[in-house]
Structures are given as structure tokens and as C-alpha cells.
Design a protein around this motif. Structure first.
Motif, PDB file in Angstrom:
ATOM      1  N   ASP A 269       0.860  -1.198   0.000  1.00 43.96           N
ATOM      2  CA  ASP A 269       0.000   0.000   0.000  1.00 43.96           C
ATOM      3  C   ASP A 269       0.892   1.242   0.000  1.00 43.96           C
ATOM      4  O   ASP A 269       0.583   2.258   0.617  1.00 43.96           O
ATOM      5  CB  ASP A 269      -0.969   0.007   1.196  1.00 43.96           C
ATOM      6  N   THR A 270       1.924   1.158  -0.748  1.00 45.32           N
ATOM      7  CA  THR A 270       3.044   2.074  -0.956  1.00 45.32           C
ATOM      8  C   THR A 270       2.996   3.440  -0.291  1.00 45.32           C
ATOM      9  O   THR A 270       2.636   4.447  -0.894  1.00 45.32           O
ATOM     10  CB  THR A 270       3.282   2.312  -2.453  1.00 45.32           C
ATOM     11  N   ALA A 271       3.441   3.410   0.987  1.00 48.32           N
ATOM     12  CA  ALA A 271       3.709   4.684   1.664  1.00 48.32           C
ATOM     13  C   ALA A 271       5.190   4.686   2.028  1.00 48.32           C
ATOM     14  O   ALA A 271       5.972   3.919   1.461  1.00 48.32           O
ATOM     15  CB  ALA A 271       2.824   4.843   2.898  1.00 48.32           C
ATOM     16  N   SER A 272       5.575   5.514   2.987  1.00 48.83           N
ATOM     17  CA  SER A 272       7.007   5.807   3.149  1.00 48.83           C
ATOM     18  C   SER A 272       7.822   4.617   3.646  1.00 48.83           C
ATOM     19  O   SER A 272       9.001   4.490   3.306  1.00 48.83           O
ATOM     20  CB  SER A 272       7.171   6.995   4.103  1.00 48.83           C
ATOM     21  N   ASP A 273       7.248   3.720   4.443  1.00 52.69           N
ATOM     22  CA  ASP A 273       8.064   2.563   4.829  1.00 52.69           C
ATOM     23  C   ASP A 273       7.996   1.486   3.761  1.00 52.69           C
ATOM     24  O   ASP A 273       9.000   0.803   3.482  1.00 52.69           O
ATOM     25  CB  ASP A 273       7.660   2.030   6.212  1.00 52.69           C
ATOM     26  N   ASP A 274       6.847   1.343   3.082  1.00 53.81           N
ATOM     27  CA  ASP A 274       6.747   0.386   1.973  1.00 53.81           C
ATOM     28  C   ASP A 274       7.821   0.676   0.926  1.00 53.81           C
ATOM     29  O   ASP A 274       8.482  -0.244   0.427  1.00 53.81           O
ATOM     30  CB  ASP A 274       5.390   0.498   1.270  1.00 53.81           C
ATOM     31  N   ALA A 275       8.004   1.947   0.608  1.00 56.84           N
ATOM     32  CA  ALA A 275       8.950   2.331  -0.449  1.00 56.84           C
ATOM     33  C   ALA A 275      10.358   1.841  -0.114  1.00 56.84           C
ATOM     34  O   ALA A 275      11.094   1.377  -0.988  1.00 56.84           O
ATOM     35  CB  ALA A 275       8.937   3.847  -0.648  1.00 56.84           C
ATOM     36  N   VAL A 276      10.721   1.905   1.156  1.00 61.32           N
ATOM     37  CA  VAL A 276      12.054   1.435   1.570  1.00 61.32           C
ATOM     38  C   VAL A 276      12.143  -0.079   1.398  1.00 61.32           C
ATOM     39  O   VAL A 276      13.149  -0.615   0.932  1.00 61.32           O
ATOM     40  CB  VAL A 276      12.339   1.837   3.032  1.00 61.32           C
ATOM     41  N   ALA A 277      11.069  -0.779   1.724  1.00 60.77           N
ATOM     42  CA  ALA A 277      11.043  -2.240   1.547  1.00 60.77           C
ATOM     43  C   ALA A 277      11.169  -2.595   0.061  1.00 60.77           C
ATOM     44  O   ALA A 277      11.870  -3.551  -0.302  1.00 60.77           O
ATOM     45  CB  ALA A 277       9.761  -2.817   2.132  1.00 60.77           C
ATOM     46  N   LEU A 278      10.533  -1.827  -0.793  1.00 61.89           N
ATOM     47  CA  LEU A 278      10.646  -2.057  -2.240  1.00 61.89           C
ATOM     48  C   LEU A 278      12.089  -1.850  -2.694  1.00 61.89           C
ATOM     49  O   LEU A 278      12.645  -2.659  -3.440  1.00 61.89           O
ATOM     50  CB  LEU A 278       9.709  -1.125  -3.012  1.00 61.89           C
ATOM     51  N   VAL A 279      12.720  -0.786  -2.200  1.00 61.42           N
ATOM     52  CA  VAL A 279      14.131  -0.532  -2.564  1.00 61.42           C
ATOM     53  C   VAL A 279      14.996  -1.727  -2.145  1.00 61.42           C
ATOM     54  O   VAL A 279      15.822  -2.229  -2.919  1.00 61.42           O
ATOM     55  CB  VAL A 279      14.647   0.758  -1.883  1.00 61.42           C
ATOM     56  N   MET A 280      14.759  -2.235  -0.934  1.00 65.45           N
ATOM     57  CA  MET A 280      15.578  -3.357  -0.437  1.00 65.45           C
ATOM     58  C   MET A 280      15.440  -4.576  -1.347  1.00 65.45           C
ATOM     59  O   MET A 280      16.427  -5.224  -1.687  1.00 65.45           O
ATOM     60  CB  MET A 280      15.178  -3.712   1.002  1.00 65.45           C
ATOM     61  N   ALA A 281      14.216  -4.870  -1.765  1.00 71.04           N
ATOM     62  CA  ALA A 281      13.992  -6.053  -2.623  1.00 71.04           C
ATOM     63  C   ALA A 281      14.541  -5.810  -4.028  1.00 71.04           C
ATOM     64  O   ALA A 281      15.241  -6.665  -4.589  1.00 71.04           O
ATOM     65  CB  ALA A 281      12.505  -6.367  -2.676  1.00 71.04           C
ATOM     66  N   LEU A 282      14.261  -4.643  -4.582  1.00 74.73           N
ATOM     67  CA  LEU A 282      14.664  -4.350  -5.964  1.00 74.73           C
ATOM     68  C   LEU A 282      16.183  -4.277  -6.100  1.00 74.73           C
ATOM     69  O   LEU A 282      16.737  -4.537  -7.149  1.00 74.73           O
ATOM     70  CB  LEU A 282      14.022  -3.042  -6.440  1.00 74.73           C
ATOM     71  N   ARG A 283      16.865  -3.935  -5.019  1.00 70.98           N
ATOM     72  CA  ARG A 283      18.320  -3.780  -5.082  1.00 70.98           C
ATOM     73  C   ARG A 283      19.058  -5.030  -4.585  1.00 70.98           C
ATOM     74  O   ARG A 283      20.288  -5.022  -4.517  1.00 70.98           O
ATOM     75  CB  ARG A 283      18.742  -2.576  -4.227  1.00 70.98           C
ATOM     76  N   GLN A 284      18.285  -6.060  -4.242  1.00 66.82           N
ATOM     77  CA  GLN A 284      18.909  -7.312  -3.763  1.00 66.82           C
ATOM     78  C   GLN A 284      19.319  -8.128  -4.990  1.00 66.82           C
ATOM     79  O   GLN A 284      18.458  -8.555  -5.765  1.00 66.82           O
ATOM     80  CB  GLN A 284      17.902  -8.074  -2.897  1.00 66.82           C
TER      81      GLN A 284
END
Ligand code: RIB
Ligand code: CA
Length: 307
Positions: free
Chosen positions: A9-24
Motif C-alpha cells: 500500500d506504498t507509503a514511506s516505509d513500503d517504499a524502503v522495503a521495495l528498494v531493499m527487494a529491488l536492489r537485492q
């Protein structure tokens, strides 16, 4: 490579989680499906698309449910900002999601990768419940479902008894919790205990010095204010990122198996995750619950993802 699909539900903590997965490097994020929660659906879609673009990724983003299964949508724009990303003026408009409904995409990606797909949920469980209602056998094809939601032990954040993701759509949560999927619940207690950042700790992350490092901290502006004034925390907390960190490397957390039920009442009886720690209910555990996490390992993973 490990296959992931992320519902958010892409808010400010979701976005960080997305960065972590996308950059893994060893994770292939097959799709990002968006659900209404922290912000209305369209805002969540734009935030996910912006975050994917910032990571230089080409992961498709799909629109899902604009409201809970049965209830009206309750957003958390007072927590994360009207735009969900701290209202710091980011250009969060004009990007187009891929064609297709999230519930269909969840089904298709799970079926195409049966037995080799990790599902990570970062928001209300509306999309996932809808996919399971339409095809219950999906539950057996998901390798593992990591849920940021509920409370393993302690108090809530939207009511004294409930955590936001479960509280927004308790009927959806009940469907998912009773689906038979192999699941791990990382409750909000893990976030406020092991993933809270005061000004100095936030500056340490931002000090990595990249555009992503600045992004993951600066978008927490509203969450910082809310956490300090409403949740008596020393700064912002990152529930979705510590859940994503555990999904990426389960060794950073400890778990216990419990029977966990979800209440679908009103008021204080809405959206409680009832963790039967003593087995009093005499029903077999169906949920692995995070009971602790290694903050240093989490912070190291977060720093690496933005380096
Ligand atoms: O209660 C915390 C959860 O609710 C997080 O996922 C946050 O992003 C909000 O969705
Ligand atoms: Ca979320």
C-alpha cells in the motif's frame, strides 16, 4: 535467483522495503501489486512506480483493490503524508501501471512459479484474499508468505489492540490467515522494538550519501512527526523494511509457531491478531510469528540496499 512478488500500500516505509527487494542482487521481483491502505489506490500506484524508476528497475506494477472487501477504506495519510511519501514535493504523478488486476496477477505469477515464489505483503490483505477466494489452491503453490501485519505481542498502532494492515481489512486478513499458506507474521512490535530510527540513526543511513539513501530517509518526514508525537517513539519506525529484511534473510529474526486468529468485530474487537502462545485453544499452530530481530543485521542490509 529467488522469485518474489510484493503486495503493497506504498507509503514511506513500503517504499524502503521495495528498494531493499529491488536492489537485492539474488532476488527477481516478478511483480508489485498495489492495494489501497496507507493512501488511496491511485497514490499507492504512483508511489510504487516512482520507487521502481528510482531504483532503475523494470518491475511491472499492477493496480489492485481500491477498498477493503467489505468495509470502507480508512487511510493513514496523517501518518505518512497526503502523498504517502512525506509530502516533500516528489514528482509522483503521470506514470502508468501495467495492464491487469492485481488479483489476477497474483494468481498468474504464483501459478507460473508454483513452489518457487515468495509472497511479501506490506499492506492490507485485500488483494491476496481476493486471489485466494477465487483460487484457494494458490495457498499450496506459494513457497512462503511473509506478512507485515498484526502484533506478535503487545499494543497496537491504530487501536490499542490492532495493527493498521490487519485493522483496515480484517475480513481479508482472516481469509489469508486461514488459507493454509506457509506464513510468517512480522508484527508491529518487531518494528518499534528493532526498526526505529532517531535523528542520529537516520543521519547514519542518509550519510551513505546516495540519492537512494537520501530518498529512504527524507520520505519519512511525516512518519517521524507522527511516531514521535503519537507513538512516543524516538523517530520513524520501518515495519515493512524489517519484514522485507527477514524475507530476504530469515536468519536475522527469531520465530515461534502459534495459532493466530483475526477478529472481525467493531471498535476494540476489530482486527486483533490473537496469538495463542499457550496453546489454550487446542488448535494446531498455522503461523510462524517473529519474536525478535537483529537490529544491526537489519541496518546493515538497509545500508547495503541504498549504497
Ligand atoms: O502498521 C504498519 C503498517 O501499516 C505498515 O505496513 C505501514 O506501511 C502501514 O501499511
Ligand atoms: Ca505498508
Amino acid at each position: 535467483m529467488r522469485n518474489f512478488i510484493i503486495d503493497t500500500d506504498t507509503a514511506s516505509d513500503d517504499a524502503v522495503a521495495l528498494v531493499m527487494a529491488l536492489r537485492q542482487p539474488d532476488i527477481d521481483v516478478k511483480a508489485i501489486t498495489v492495494v489501497a491502505g496507507n493512501v488511496p489506490l491511485e497514490m499507492g500506484i504512483q508511489n510504487a512506480l516512482y520507487t521502481v524508476e528510482l531504483c532503475g528497475a523494470d518491475t511491472p506494477v499492477y493496480a489492485g483493490c481500491a477498498k477493503p472487501l467489505l468495509r470502507e477504506l480508512e487511510t493513514a495519510q496523517d501518518v505518512h503524508g497526503r502523498d504517502g511519501l512525506g509530502d516533500i514535493g516528489l514528482p509522483l504523478q503521470g506514470r502508468a501501471p501495467a495492464r491487469g488486476h492485481a488479483a489476477d496477477v497474483l494468481r498468474d505469477v504464483i501459478n507460473a512459479n508454483a513452489g518457487d515464489i515468495t509472497l511479501v505483503t506490506l499492506g492490507p490483505l485485500t488483494n491476496v484474499a481476493l486471489a485466494l477466494l477465487r483460487e484457494p489452491e494458490l495457498a499450496q503453490r506459494v513457497s512462503h508468505c511473509w506478512i507485515m501485519g498484526g502484533i506478535g505481542a503487545g499494543h497496537g498502532n491504530v487501536t490499542p489492540t490492532a495493527e493498521f494492515n490487519i485493522w483496515v481489512d480484517p475480513e481479508a486478513a482472516k481469509i489469508v490467515y486461514e488459507s493454509g499458506m506457509k506464513m510468517t507474521m512480522v508484527g508491529w512490535d518487531i518494528s518499534w522494538k528493532y526498526a526505529t530510527f532517531d535523528a542520529e540513526q537516520a543521519a547514519e543511513i542518509r550519510g551513505v550519501g546516495t540519492r537512494l539513501a537520501e530518498f529512504v530517509v527524507d520520505i519519512q518526514a511525516t512518519l517521524t512527526e507522527f511516531s514521535m508525537t503519537e507513538n512516543a517513539l524516538p523517530g520513524f519506525d520501518l515495519p515493512d523494511p524489517i519484514t522485507m529484511a527477514a524475507a530476504i534473510d530469515p536468519s536475522i529474526a527469531e520465530f515461534e509457531n502459534y495459532r493466530v486468529d483475526v477478529t472481525t468485530g467493531e471498535g476494540l474487537a476489530r482486527g486483533i491478531t490473537v496469538v495463542d502462545v499457550r496453546g489454550v485453544g487446542k488448535r494446531a499452530p498455522q503461523m510462524r510469528v517473529a519474536t525478535s530481530a537483529a537490529r544491526s543485521a537489519f541496518v546493515d542490509m538497509l545500508k547495503r540496499s541504498v549504497s
